[in-house]
Design a protein around this motif. Sequence first.
Motif, mmCIF file in Angstrom:
data_model
loop_
_atom_site.group_PDB
_atom_site.id
_atom_site.type_symbol
_atom_site.label_atom_id
_atom_site.label_comp_id
_atom_site.label_asym_id
_atom_site.label_seq_id
_atom_site.Cartn_x
_atom_site.Cartn_y
_atom_site.Cartn_z
ATOM 1 N N ARG A 11 -87.521 61.762 -32.410
ATOM 2 C CA ARG A 11 -87.381 60.580 -31.283
ATOM 3 C C ARG A 11 -86.707 59.537 -31.753
ATOM 4 N NH1 ARG A 11 -92.768 62.560 -31.202
ATOM 5 N NH2 ARG A 11 -93.150 61.513 -33.044
ATOM 6 N N PRO A 12 -85.384 59.515 -31.536
ATOM 7 C CA PRO A 12 -84.412 58.552 -32.053
ATOM 8 C C PRO A 12 -84.502 57.230 -31.123
ATOM 9 C CG PRO A 12 -83.039 59.994 -30.731
ATOM 10 C CD PRO A 12 -84.595 60.490 -31.034
ATOM 11 N N PRO A 13 -84.152 56.022 -31.746
ATOM 12 C CA PRO A 13 -84.064 54.839 -30.966
ATOM 13 C C PRO A 13 -83.265 55.036 -29.740
ATOM 14 C CG PRO A 13 -84.037 54.445 -33.083
ATOM 15 C CD PRO A 13 -83.520 55.854 -33.378
ATOM 16 N N GLU A 14 -83.465 53.976 -28.565
ATOM 17 C CA GLU A 14 -82.983 54.176 -27.376
ATOM 18 C C GLU A 14 -81.527 53.570 -27.891
ATOM 19 O OE1 GLU A 14 -83.067 52.483 -22.917
ATOM 20 O OE2 GLU A 14 -84.735 52.188 -24.108
ATOM 21 N N LEU A 15 -80.563 54.044 -27.242
ATOM 22 C CA LEU A 15 -79.227 53.754 -27.470
ATOM 23 C C LEU A 15 -78.630 53.283 -26.015
ATOM 24 C CD1 LEU A 15 -76.737 53.639 -29.149
ATOM 25 C CD2 LEU A 15 -76.088 55.903 -28.579
ATOM 26 N N VAL A 16 -78.237 52.106 -25.857
ATOM 27 C CA VAL A 16 -77.915 51.463 -24.527
ATOM 28 C C VAL A 16 -76.742 50.430 -24.720
ATOM 29 C CG1 VAL A 16 -80.274 51.396 -23.834
ATOM 30 C CG2 VAL A 16 -79.118 49.307 -24.820
ATOM 31 N N PRO A 17 -75.660 50.576 -23.738
ATOM 32 C CA PRO A 17 -74.670 49.538 -23.711
ATOM 33 C C PRO A 17 -74.895 48.068 -24.000
ATOM 34 C CG PRO A 17 -74.380 51.143 -21.712
ATOM 35 C CD PRO A 17 -75.966 51.205 -22.403
ATOM 36 N N GLY A 18 -74.366 47.502 -24.643
ATOM 37 C CA GLY A 18 -74.501 46.052 -25.166
ATOM 38 C C GLY A 18 -74.770 45.371 -23.524
ATOM 39 N N ARG A 19 -75.664 44.244 -23.966
ATOM 40 C CA ARG A 19 -75.816 43.419 -22.787
ATOM 41 C C ARG A 19 -75.323 41.889 -22.950
ATOM 42 N NH1 ARG A 19 -82.157 45.272 -23.167
ATOM 43 N NH2 ARG A 19 -81.379 45.258 -25.451
ATOM 44 N N PRO A 20 -74.648 41.326 -21.823
ATOM 45 C CA PRO A 20 -74.209 39.978 -22.287
ATOM 46 C C PRO A 20 -75.194 38.942 -22.514
ATOM 47 C CG PRO A 20 -73.829 40.750 -19.901
ATOM 48 C CD PRO A 20 -74.467 41.951 -20.715
ATOM 49 N N ARG A 35 -69.893 30.420 -19.865
ATOM 50 C CA ARG A 35 -68.653 30.061 -19.616
ATOM 51 C C ARG A 35 -67.570 30.264 -20.439
ATOM 52 N NH1 ARG A 35 -70.048 24.193 -17.137
ATOM 53 N NH2 ARG A 35 -71.547 24.689 -15.601
ATOM 54 N N CYS A 36 -68.400 31.009 -21.805
ATOM 55 C CA CYS A 36 -67.250 31.087 -22.793
ATOM 56 C C CYS A 36 -67.102 32.599 -22.833
ATOM 57 C CB CYS A 36 -67.791 30.568 -24.116
ATOM 58 S SG CYS A 36 -66.878 31.210 -25.645
ATOM 59 N N LEU A 37 -65.876 32.910 -22.272
ATOM 60 C CA LEU A 37 -65.843 34.287 -21.925
ATOM 61 C C LEU A 37 -65.780 35.156 -23.318
ATOM 62 C CD1 LEU A 37 -65.133 36.765 -20.349
ATOM 63 C CD2 LEU A 37 -62.708 36.297 -20.323
ATOM 64 N N PRO A 38 -65.193 34.787 -24.469
ATOM 65 C CA PRO A 38 -65.189 35.621 -25.723
ATOM 66 C C PRO A 38 -66.685 35.672 -26.207
ATOM 67 C CG PRO A 38 -63.495 33.793 -25.924
ATOM 68 C CD PRO A 38 -64.093 33.430 -24.543
ATOM 69 N N LEU A 39 -67.561 34.691 -25.945
ATOM 70 C CA LEU A 39 -68.865 35.186 -26.245
ATOM 71 C C LEU A 39 -69.559 36.280 -25.538
ATOM 72 C CD1 LEU A 39 -70.850 31.521 -26.444
ATOM 73 C CD2 LEU A 39 -70.610 33.126 -28.475
ATOM 74 N N ALA A 40 -69.454 36.196 -24.041
ATOM 75 C CA ALA A 40 -69.988 37.254 -23.233
ATOM 76 C C ALA A 40 -69.269 38.690 -23.637
ATOM 77 C CB ALA A 40 -69.811 36.769 -22.029
ATOM 78 N N MET A 41 -68.031 38.583 -23.897
ATOM 79 C CA MET A 41 -67.421 39.695 -23.951
ATOM 80 C C MET A 41 -67.864 40.420 -25.269
ATOM 81 S SD MET A 41 -65.488 40.621 -21.439
ATOM 82 C CE MET A 41 -64.378 41.807 -21.968
#
Length: 247
Positions: A11-20, A35-41
């Motif tokens: 039962r490996p840990p769940e793997l999901v796309p990074g969330r902003p 509003r800081c795009l580099p942070l969210a990206m």
Amino acid sequence: MELQCFPVTERPPELVPGRPQRAWMDRFAARHPYRCLPLAMANSSGWELLSPVGFTAEWNGGTHQQDITLRPDNPHPDFHKIAQTHFSHGVLTFHAGYLFRTPPGWSMWVMGPPNHVKDGIQPLAGVVETDWLPFPFTMNWIFTRPGKVRFEKGEPFCFITLLQDHTLHEIQPVIRRMDSDPELRHQYDVWEKHRSEFNQKIFRNDPEATKEAWQRYYFKGEFPEEVDAPAPEGHVNKRRLKAPKFG
């Protein structure tokens, strides 16, 4: 291209796309940090491994393995296979639960979730040559002081992303006067002028500037109107990575 993920536990840990989203960013007035795009990206430029159970980790400041105690909220058959105190000295170790294989020339950057702030503990980062490695790695956090920390169920304990690092040694940093590139000099000067004027309007509570709230040149991938240049190619302001599938 594929990122191959081979489970090494039942039962490996769940793997999901990074969330902003980040809780501290949500708490800001008008969610200003988004509003800081580099942070969210950064938040969404990789994949997260999620804790299958909430637990408390406590370090008493000692140097031995037993100086860290781990208490899951509920019994979980795999908890002590995922979270351990393997390295002692206040280091909390997580097992990813997967053996990852990346395309040739690509390594894996293993770290804590970007901009995910936890008081009392710091994620350690590592670069792993997953294009050949036949065994898994661990993700480690180090306590910054004695005390308790919480990991909630579904909270990411590891963040993975890929990089082509094999040729980094070929890159030569060069420091140049900006005047040696007249076009770049002009673009920078125009941006600086617009930025200064906008900030002055904000300081004076100018209605139009206050309504606009922030300049969006980078977010939109645009130059100020006084710069006669095409829009940058390949600009991205939202990352949508693929979720794992079975193959």
